[in-house]
Design a protein around this motif. Sequence first.
Motif, short mmCIF file in Angstrom:
data_model
loop_
_atom_site.label_atom_id
_atom_site.label_comp_id
_atom_site.label_asym_id
_atom_site.label_seq_id
_atom_site.Cartn_x
_atom_site.Cartn_y
_atom_site.Cartn_z
N GLN A 1 -25.97 6.63 -48.29
CA GLN A 1 -26.59 7.32 -47.16
C GLN A 1 -26.86 6.34 -46.01
O GLN A 1 -26.64 6.66 -44.84
CB GLN A 1 -27.90 7.99 -47.60
CG GLN A 1 -27.71 9.16 -48.54
CD GLN A 1 -28.99 9.96 -48.68
OE1 GLN A 1 -29.68 10.25 -47.70
NE2 GLN A 1 -29.32 10.36 -49.91
N ALA A 2 -27.34 5.16 -46.36
CA ALA A 2 -27.62 4.15 -45.33
C ALA A 2 -26.35 3.75 -44.60
O ALA A 2 -26.37 3.52 -43.38
CB ALA A 2 -28.28 2.93 -45.98
N GLN A 3 -25.26 3.66 -45.33
CA GLN A 3 -24.00 3.29 -44.69
C GLN A 3 -23.54 4.35 -43.70
O GLN A 3 -23.07 4.03 -42.60
CB GLN A 3 -22.93 3.06 -45.76
CG GLN A 3 -21.65 2.44 -45.22
CD GLN A 3 -20.69 2.09 -46.32
OE1 GLN A 3 -20.82 2.56 -47.45
NE2 GLN A 3 -19.71 1.26 -46.00
N LEU A 4 -23.70 5.63 -44.06
CA LEU A 4 -23.36 6.70 -43.13
C LEU A 4 -24.23 6.62 -41.87
O LEU A 4 -23.74 6.80 -40.75
CB LEU A 4 -23.53 8.06 -43.80
CG LEU A 4 -22.49 8.45 -44.84
CD1 LEU A 4 -22.86 9.79 -45.48
CD2 LEU A 4 -21.09 8.53 -44.24
N ARG A 5 -25.52 6.36 -42.07
CA ARG A 5 -26.41 6.26 -40.90
C ARG A 5 -26.01 5.09 -40.01
O ARG A 5 -25.99 5.21 -38.78
CB ARG A 5 -27.87 6.10 -41.36
CG ARG A 5 -28.46 7.34 -42.01
CD ARG A 5 -29.97 7.22 -42.14
NE ARG A 5 -30.36 6.12 -43.02
CZ ARG A 5 -30.58 6.25 -44.33
NH1 ARG A 5 -30.43 7.44 -44.91
NH2 ARG A 5 -30.95 5.22 -45.06
N THR A 6 -25.70 3.95 -40.62
CA THR A 6 -25.29 2.78 -39.84
C THR A 6 -24.03 3.05 -39.04
O THR A 6 -23.92 2.65 -37.88
CB THR A 6 -25.06 1.58 -40.78
OG1 THR A 6 -26.28 1.28 -41.47
CG2 THR A 6 -24.60 0.36 -40.00
#
Length: 263
Positions: free
Chosen positions: A141-146
Motif C-alpha cells: 500500500q505504501a508503494q502505491l501511495r509513493t
Amino acid sequence: MKEHRVKNWTELQEALFAESWNESIGRFRSRFAFRGVPDENHDLSTSLNRDQGSFADHERGLLRAFRKYARGHFAPACESVWDWLALAQHHGLPTRLLDWTFSPYVALHFITENPDFHKVDGAMWCVDYHETNRLLPEPLQAQLRTEGADVFTADMLAEGAGDLASFDRLAQHPFVLFLEPPSLDERIVNQFALFSVMNGPQLRLDTFLEKQERGVRRLIIPAALKWEVRDKLDQINVTERVLMPGLDGLCRWLRRYYSPRPR
C-alpha cells in the motif's frame, strides 16, 4: 459481492460505467478491472490451479524451465520474475496470473466472441481495485501511495517482492493485486490488458471476491442479449482483428463475422 442481471443494451451501458465519475478531478475515470466469461458458470480459477490445482505444485519448475528455454526464442527486457510471469501467461504457460482488462468493451468481446456459447448466459466480473487494495500488506500500500498509482507495474512489484516466495510471505491472509503487464506486443496494448495475482498458487480469486462486501459486482449477460451485443461491438470495431493484430486475428474475425446466425 453484488450480482445484477441486465435486461437490454441500454441498461448494460449504465452498469458498465457505473461509479466511474471521479469528483476530485471532475472526470469520468473508472476504478474497475473487468473480466468477461462466455458462460456464467465459468469460475475464476487460474491456469495454474484449475482442475484440482494440477499445476500448482510445479509453479517454480514451470517458470524456471520457461526462463531457460524462452531466452532462445524471445529476448525482451525481462528483468524480474514479474516480467517473466507476464510473458509466460501471454504465451499460454500455466501461471497464477489471471487476465483482466481496463476496458468493459474488451471484456464484452470475450463474452460474445464464440457463438457456441450464445445459448447460455455470460458474466462480467467488475472489481474496484481501490477496494481490493485496502487489503494489501502495508508495504505494498505504501508503494502505491509513493508512486501515486492504483495498480502495479512489474518494476514496482519487483521492488516489493523480488520472487514469488517473498511475495507469498508478505501476508498471512489472502490478498489480490492488479498488475499492468509490460507492453510485450500490440495484443497486450490493444486489449488494455491487466493481470490479477494472489499470494499463493492454490488461492482462488472467485472465493476471495465472493466474501467482499464492497467494490465487487458481477453482471449477468443474458443469452438473448448476446447477438445484439456482438453486432454492436463489431460496429464499434471491437473485434478480433483489432484485439489480436495479425493474420490469425484477422481470420478469426472474418470466420466469425461471415458465419450465419443459427436459426
